[in-house]
Design a protein around this motif. Sequence first.
Motif, PDB file in Angstrom:
ATOM      1  N   ARG A  79      -1.173   3.610  -1.143  1.00  0.00           N
ATOM      2  CA  ARG A  79      -0.739   3.110  -0.057  1.00  0.00           C
ATOM      3  C   ARG A  79       0.663   3.085   0.267  1.00  0.00           C
ATOM      4  O   ARG A  79       1.219   3.412   1.435  1.00  0.00           O
ATOM      5  CB  ARG A  79      -1.676   1.802   0.443  1.00  0.00           C
ATOM      6  N   ARG A  80       1.349   2.396  -0.607  1.00  0.00           N
ATOM      7  CA  ARG A  80       2.963   2.275  -0.406  1.00  0.00           C
ATOM      8  C   ARG A  80       3.665   3.672  -0.477  1.00  0.00           C
ATOM      9  O   ARG A  80       4.618   3.727   0.321  1.00  0.00           O
ATOM     10  CB  ARG A  80       3.554   1.158  -1.725  1.00  0.00           C
ATOM     11  N   ALA A  81       3.022   4.369  -1.357  1.00  0.00           N
ATOM     12  CA  ALA A  81       3.668   5.835  -1.536  1.00  0.00           C
ATOM     13  C   ALA A  81       3.535   6.509  -0.416  1.00  0.00           C
ATOM     14  O   ALA A  81       4.525   7.257   0.025  1.00  0.00           O
ATOM     15  CB  ALA A  81       3.040   6.405  -2.710  1.00  0.00           C
ATOM     16  N   ARG A  82       2.275   6.497   0.306  1.00  0.00           N
ATOM     17  CA  ARG A  82       2.173   7.250   1.621  1.00  0.00           C
ATOM     18  C   ARG A  82       3.088   6.558   2.660  1.00  0.00           C
ATOM     19  O   ARG A  82       3.536   7.592   3.571  1.00  0.00           O
ATOM     20  CB  ARG A  82       0.507   7.089   1.923  1.00  0.00           C
ATOM     21  N   ALA A  90      -1.520  10.223  -0.098  1.00  0.00           N
ATOM     22  CA  ALA A  90      -0.943   9.830  -1.409  1.00  0.00           C
ATOM     23  C   ALA A  90      -2.134   9.562  -2.574  1.00  0.00           C
ATOM     24  O   ALA A  90      -3.160   9.076  -1.943  1.00  0.00           O
ATOM     25  CB  ALA A  90      -0.195   8.632  -1.299  1.00  0.00           C
ATOM     26  N   TYR A  91      -1.944  10.051  -3.489  1.00  0.00           N
ATOM     27  CA  TYR A  91      -3.049   9.835  -4.671  1.00  0.00           C
ATOM     28  C   TYR A  91      -2.577   9.743  -6.029  1.00  0.00           C
ATOM     29  O   TYR A  91      -1.305   9.937  -6.390  1.00  0.00           O
ATOM     30  CB  TYR A  91      -3.926  10.799  -4.525  1.00  0.00           C
ATOM     31  N   LEU A  92      -3.387   9.140  -7.066  1.00  0.00           N
ATOM     32  CA  LEU A  92      -2.923   9.050  -8.309  1.00  0.00           C
ATOM     33  C   LEU A  92      -3.970   9.201  -9.367  1.00  0.00           C
ATOM     34  O   LEU A  92      -5.172   8.935  -9.184  1.00  0.00           O
ATOM     35  CB  LEU A  92      -2.388   7.383  -8.505  1.00  0.00           C
ATOM     36  N   THR A  93      -3.773  10.091 -10.257  1.00  0.00           N
ATOM     37  CA  THR A  93      -4.568  10.461 -11.331  1.00  0.00           C
ATOM     38  C   THR A  93      -4.154   9.885 -12.560  1.00  0.00           C
ATOM     39  O   THR A  93      -2.986   9.408 -12.847  1.00  0.00           O
ATOM     40  CB  THR A  93      -4.392  12.069 -11.568  1.00  0.00           C
ATOM     41  N   LEU A  94      -5.133   9.304 -13.477  1.00  0.00           N
ATOM     42  CA  LEU A  94      -5.008   8.703 -14.797  1.00  0.00           C
ATOM     43  C   LEU A  94      -5.216   9.821 -16.032  1.00  0.00           C
ATOM     44  O   LEU A  94      -6.101  10.657 -15.692  1.00  0.00           O
ATOM     45  CB  LEU A  94      -5.814   7.451 -14.790  1.00  0.00           C
ATOM     46  N   ALA A 108      -4.951   7.378  -0.780  1.00  0.00           N
ATOM     47  CA  ALA A 108      -4.777   6.892   0.577  1.00  0.00           C
ATOM     48  C   ALA A 108      -4.614   7.975   1.411  1.00  0.00           C
ATOM     49  O   ALA A 108      -3.776   8.716   1.373  1.00  0.00           O
ATOM     50  CB  ALA A 108      -3.435   6.074   0.398  1.00  0.00           C
ATOM     51  N   GLY A 109      -5.437   7.836   2.543  1.00  0.00           N
ATOM     52  CA  GLY A 109      -5.625   9.071   3.460  1.00  0.00           C
ATOM     53  C   GLY A 109      -6.364  10.154   3.252  1.00  0.00           C
ATOM     54  O   GLY A 109      -6.529  11.041   3.863  1.00  0.00           O
ATOM     55  N   ALA A 183       2.399  12.602  -3.711  1.00  0.00           N
ATOM     56  CA  ALA A 183       2.351  12.621  -2.261  1.00  0.00           C
ATOM     57  C   ALA A 183       2.412  13.841  -1.544  1.00  0.00           C
ATOM     58  O   ALA A 183       2.968  14.834  -2.056  1.00  0.00           O
ATOM     59  CB  ALA A 183       3.961  11.731  -1.496  1.00  0.00           C
ATOM     60  N   SER A 184       1.635  13.972  -0.361  1.00  0.00           N
ATOM     61  CA  SER A 184       1.256  15.412  -0.084  1.00  0.00           C
ATOM     62  C   SER A 184       0.833  15.367   1.536  1.00  0.00           C
ATOM     63  O   SER A 184       0.597  14.424   2.067  1.00  0.00           O
ATOM     64  CB  SER A 184       0.044  15.825  -0.721  1.00  0.00           C
TER      65      SER A 184
END
Length: 623
Positions: A79-82, A90-94, A108-109, A183-184
Amino acid sequence: MHDDVDAGTRLLELLATGASAAELAALDVDPHARDLAVRISGAFDVQRRREQQLAALVDTAGELASMSDPSVVLDAIVRRARALMGTDVAYLTLYDHERGDTFMRATAGSVSAQFQVVRLAFGAGLGGLVAQSHKPYWTADYFADARFRHTHSIDGAVGDEGLVAICGTPLIVKDEFVGVLFASNRTPRPFTHDEVALLGSLAALAAVTIVQVRAVEESSRTLAALSEATERVSQYAAGIERAAAAHDRFADIVLEGGGVDDLTASLTRLLGGWALLLDVDGAPRSVAGEDPPTGQALDDLTARAAAGIDGGRLSRLGDDWAIGIAASGEPLGSLVIGDVSPMDDSDERTVERAAVVTALVLLGERNRAEARQQQRTDIVAGLVSGHGDLGLLLPAARSLGLDLHEPTSLLVVLGPESAPARSLVLGVSAALGGSGLVGEVDGHVVALVPGSEPGSAAADLAQRLLRNQTVTVGAAGPVHESTHTVAADLAAGLAAAHTEALRTAEALVALGRRGDGAAAADLGFAGLIVGTQPEVTAYVHSILGPLDDYDNARGTDLVGTLEAYFLAGASPRHAATRLHVHTNTVAQRLERITRLVGDGWQSPERALELQLALRLRHLVAAS
């Protein structure tokens, strides 16, 4: 008296069990004691909220380091990245150790169910390339970008989400890869280097949370000690509040992409006095606060800091304090503070944590600077090698301020053999003031600079660098890309210019002209040997031009007289015999030659140049 003691005991019991302010206010005790208890309860409430925030960061760091589920903290990060990046999604992969790929963990989004469960194999798509290389990548148009290996599953998920522009950066904890932060946008968008750096700073949040683990533990121990006395409760609460404020501020600085100046300024706002960040050589890197030491006082402090620092712990230096800054055993500098009131344990830990965060920021700055310089080196090496893809290299060079549509000079800089090439690259870049591109090629420094006078550029650069070290600069060019130039011609021209500039620099050294700069044309007849494409006609004209011009304008033969003079062993009488004229005529012509080419033309060096020009003149005429 007994009643007062019982009331006080009851207040402390309620505080220890976490009683609310309303419960404390309802007690029939001394108003002053009751008000103080209410204030302490309020401080507890504030501290609990702070602990929840800090605990979220600590949980994030712990989960990332152990490869467990990052929980709600990862959602907060995306959310902060977006919000900070101003993107649609914005999204995160592990990283999945067992399957050897990455999986979507937080978004997020996002609106696509297919996108929210996608997995990315190493090397597949933009995210897979980031995971494989551990380097950030970004694209303004994902589907049109051929740098990434496109797969049906990944492209389908990206298309279902409607994403077009994507930026991804690796998430690293203690050199261990754990995932990728993205971020996209759903429309084409070029990402700037500052935006890429900002996203990288957000990814560094995981490392920052590890730094804060000790702070949370210390806060818990401090809270347990509050039962000792009401006055001690107030002191510890104030200390904890300062530590929490320090954590919040330090974390914000890193998240917002701040630098060391922000850290030293924050430290002085928290503790008062002044703060001084010294680099590894003892030179001030950042100064904040009122009345910091200067002049001899600063020199003395620097010497004491170098001798008195004890590892990563805060050390006392008379009335001042100092702590070393290091990362992975490599010293990066030291942090010194002074003119502060007596510091308690919380204040000391705040300074120590400031040093750790400063190390992280310095490492980030250095890594970004090295990445930028490596990019420039790759571009320069690709251009001058003759084997690079000009279709990629030329736009990249233009994005960094070098347009090869314009005349460009190529300089080769030779420094002392003991000088590291990396430090010379930085010195040349600083001397050029950001003009052109500088890189390391085959162990020596190459600079591509705008301009059509390579000799002047080389001499000027050598003079600028002479203040710090003796360097020799060879130059060639200019080269440039024109509408009539094919890529192969430009590549060949750059490669030839590189060879010529290197030969010129080596020739300057061989001629005893270390510390000088020149192009091959500036070396006289020596330049004919150094240059890859000798300009014989231009050289002949530069030496004999005044005589040729005079002969052509007046119908005389001064050039022939000069040649006969040299063939006659510099004897006017024998030259007159060769020319079938009187000796006085030869003498008059020699006087005219002196006026045209200047005094001293019969010295060994000038005479050699004249004779060489006369010989080459015949060769040029015969060709």
